[in-house]
Design an enzyme around this catalytic site. Structure first.
Site, PDB file in Angstrom:
ATOM      1  N   ASP A  41      36.128  39.407  35.755  1.00  0.00           N
ATOM      2  CA  ASP A  41      36.805  38.781  36.891  1.00  0.00           C
ATOM      3  C   ASP A  41      36.101  37.453  37.182  1.00  0.00           C
ATOM      4  OD1 ASP A  41      37.760  38.006  39.399  1.00  0.00           O
ATOM      5  OD2 ASP A  41      37.927  40.072  40.120  1.00  0.00           O
ATOM      6  N   HIS A  42      36.820  36.350  37.008  1.00  0.00           N
ATOM      7  CA  HIS A  42      36.205  35.037  37.157  1.00  0.00           C
ATOM      8  C   HIS A  42      35.830  34.721  38.606  1.00  0.00           C
ATOM      9  CE1 HIS A  42      34.894  31.476  35.201  1.00  0.00           C
ATOM     10  NE2 HIS A  42      35.775  31.528  34.210  1.00  0.00           N
ATOM     11  N   ARG A  43      36.269  35.567  39.551  1.00  0.00           N
ATOM     12  CA  ARG A  43      35.908  35.338  40.946  1.00  0.00           C
ATOM     13  C   ARG A  43      34.467  35.723  41.244  1.00  0.00           C
ATOM     14  NH1 ARG A  43      40.448  38.828  43.861  1.00  0.00           N
ATOM     15  NH2 ARG A  43      39.718  40.239  42.196  1.00  0.00           N
TER      16      ARG A  43
END
Length: 483
Positions: free
Chosen positions: A453-455
């Site tokens: 998850d790039h968040r």
């Protein structure tokens, strides 16, 4: 006022709202005890037995096998011993507080106390004495009037009965709902089928033999043998070849309901794709050193852990160094978000079962050795394939390890198991040309793929974690000594 008690389908864990009724373990008129299993139900998580919080006589069964029941709706009505039976409408109006009224100290995934699983699942009510009208010679087979499933329209009785075929010298052959459905769909007359099960029980294999038997012949009983069929039936399909698909113009051969585990997997994957801005990194890894380490342990007389257990050990060490991948994102009602970190690692192990893909998790995996991880992974995989994993085991993971190499593939851009933020995939290990110390050699190579998850982190963190696990696989002795 009548004392008949109505048992509502309980929340079987993890906030599930419905369950499919697979099989009744009791019948109307049976005498049951507190904590006796009364039904098998399948949730989106697992197959479980539901025990009764009441003792008495079964007055009504609220549902048929194959139906999906909502949590909080009536499941069974029980009349306590000595009480006056009440009408279904009156029974449905009563509710109860489960643990207090049941006197049960445990919750099954809800209900039940230790020792509730006796060798005998049901105590049948005394049967009516046989009359002269029902007497037959020992050479004849008799099919008595069918017992209509409680709560059904008498007009539907032929389709909803539990047929009992009495064979000379044998007990009644009770046909399961699944077997009856298969026979009905293929036009098989169960009265002409010889059961191969214990006491003449008609099994699924007997109906299959009847289906494939030449026209005009009656299928002979298949010799009984240990069953290798899965504990849980695969998704049932309905033949609808007469239907035509409007879009393609092709005949529709079957319709398979999306429910149970398949429904849960679909919902989780769809949510993952819609909510998580994912990215993927991968690397080829020389696993020759890890295989040589394991072979050395085996040559020394020890039973070494499986390769997946070693990789799981490297993963937990990597997550300690890169904890951003062992988190979860929570969104508040006002739209604000938080990244939730954990003091520990519950390592999910993706397991393919007959019910679909499930992910039981090893609790506190960071505290276990490779050998301990191996034992727990094997245990969890076994209970998951039997459909006996608990909601806690299936819904508590913080990071998932997926060994899709067992399917003979090298890589996969896996979908993150929401609400986790990362998943690591391991491909098959095969011989490949590899440069070692400037020279070409044949090595055992696998591919690691990390979807994240790039968040919660950037590519540098994800790459650092992936490289850490890859280095551990290529040089396992040094890292195992350190961790």
């Amino acid at each position: 006022m009548s004392d008949t008690k109505v048992f509502l389908l309980p929340d079987l864990g993890e906030g599930l709202t419905e369950a499919e009724l697979v099989n009744w373990l009791v019948a109307v008129g049976d005498e049951i005890r507190v904590d006796q299993p009364i039904a098998e139900v399948e949730t989106a998580k697992s197959m479980v037995e539901v025990p009764s919080p009441y003792a008495g006589t079964v007055a009504e069964l609220h549902g048929r096998p194959g139906e999906t029941l909502d949590v909080g709706k009536p499941l069974i009505s029980v009349t306590p011993a000595g009480a006056t039976p009440q009408k279904p409408a009156e029974a449905a109006a009563e509710t109860y507080r489960e643990e207090e009224k049941a006197g049960s100290g445990n919750v099954l995934i809800g209900y039940g106390t230790p020792g509730g699983h006796g060798a005998t699942r049901r105590t049948r009510a005394p049967k009516r004495a046989a009359t002269a009208a029902t007497a037959v010679s020992s050479t004849e087979a008799v099919v008595p009037e069918p017992d209509v499933v409680p709560g059904t329209d008498p007009a539907e009785a032929p389709e909803l009965t539990l047929l009992r075929t009495r064979v000379p010298g044998k007990l009644g052959a009770v046909i399961s709902p699944l077997v009856r459905r298969m026979a009905r769909e293929h036009g098989v007359d169960l009265r002409s089928v010889n059961g191969s099960g214990e006491s003449g029980l008609i099994m699924r294999r007997d109906v299959e033999a009847a289906i494939h038997a030449p026209a005009g012949e009656t299928a002979e009983a298949v010799p009984a043998e240990p069953s290798t069929a899965p504990l849980v039936e695969p998704p049932r399909t309905t033949s609808v070849s007469e239907d035509t698909d409007a879009r393609t113009g092709l005949g529709i051969s079957s319709r398979t309901p999306v429910k149970g585990v398949r429904k849960a997997v679909a919902a989780t994957m769809a949510r993952s794709r819609s909510e998580i801005p994912e990215a993927t990194v991968w690397v080829d890894v020389d696993a020759t050193g890890l295989l040589e380490l394991r072979d050395g342990l085996k040559a020394g007389g020890a039973q070494p852990p499986g390769l997946l257990a070693f990789i799981a050990r490297f993963v937990t060490a990597g997550l300690k160094k890169y904890p951003e991948l062992n988190t979860r994102i929570e969104t508040a009602s006002d739209g604000s978000q938080e990244i939730i970190g954990f003091d520990g690692i519950n390592l999910g192990i993706a397991a393919q079962t007959d019910r679909g893909l499930v992910v039981p998790s090893v609790r506190a995996a960071e505290k276990l050795t490779a050998r301990e991880l191996d034992a727990e992974i094997r245990r969890l995989t076994d209970v998951a394939r039997q459909g006996k994993a608990t909601p806690a085991e299936l819904g508590s993971g913080t990071f998932t390890l997926n060994n899709y190499g067992v399917f003979g593939v090298d890589g996969s851009a896996a979908i993150i198991n929401h609400p986790e933020v990362a998943i690591l995939g391991v491909g098959r290990i095969i011989d490949k040309p590899w440069v070692v110390n400037g020279e070409l050699a044949v090595r055992k190579v696998t591919e690691l793929t990390l979807t994240f998850d790039h968040r919660v982190c950037d590519g540098g963190t994800a790459a650092g974690f992936l490289r850490f696990v890859a280095d551990a696989i290529e040089n396992p002795s040094g890292l195992l000594a350190e961790i």
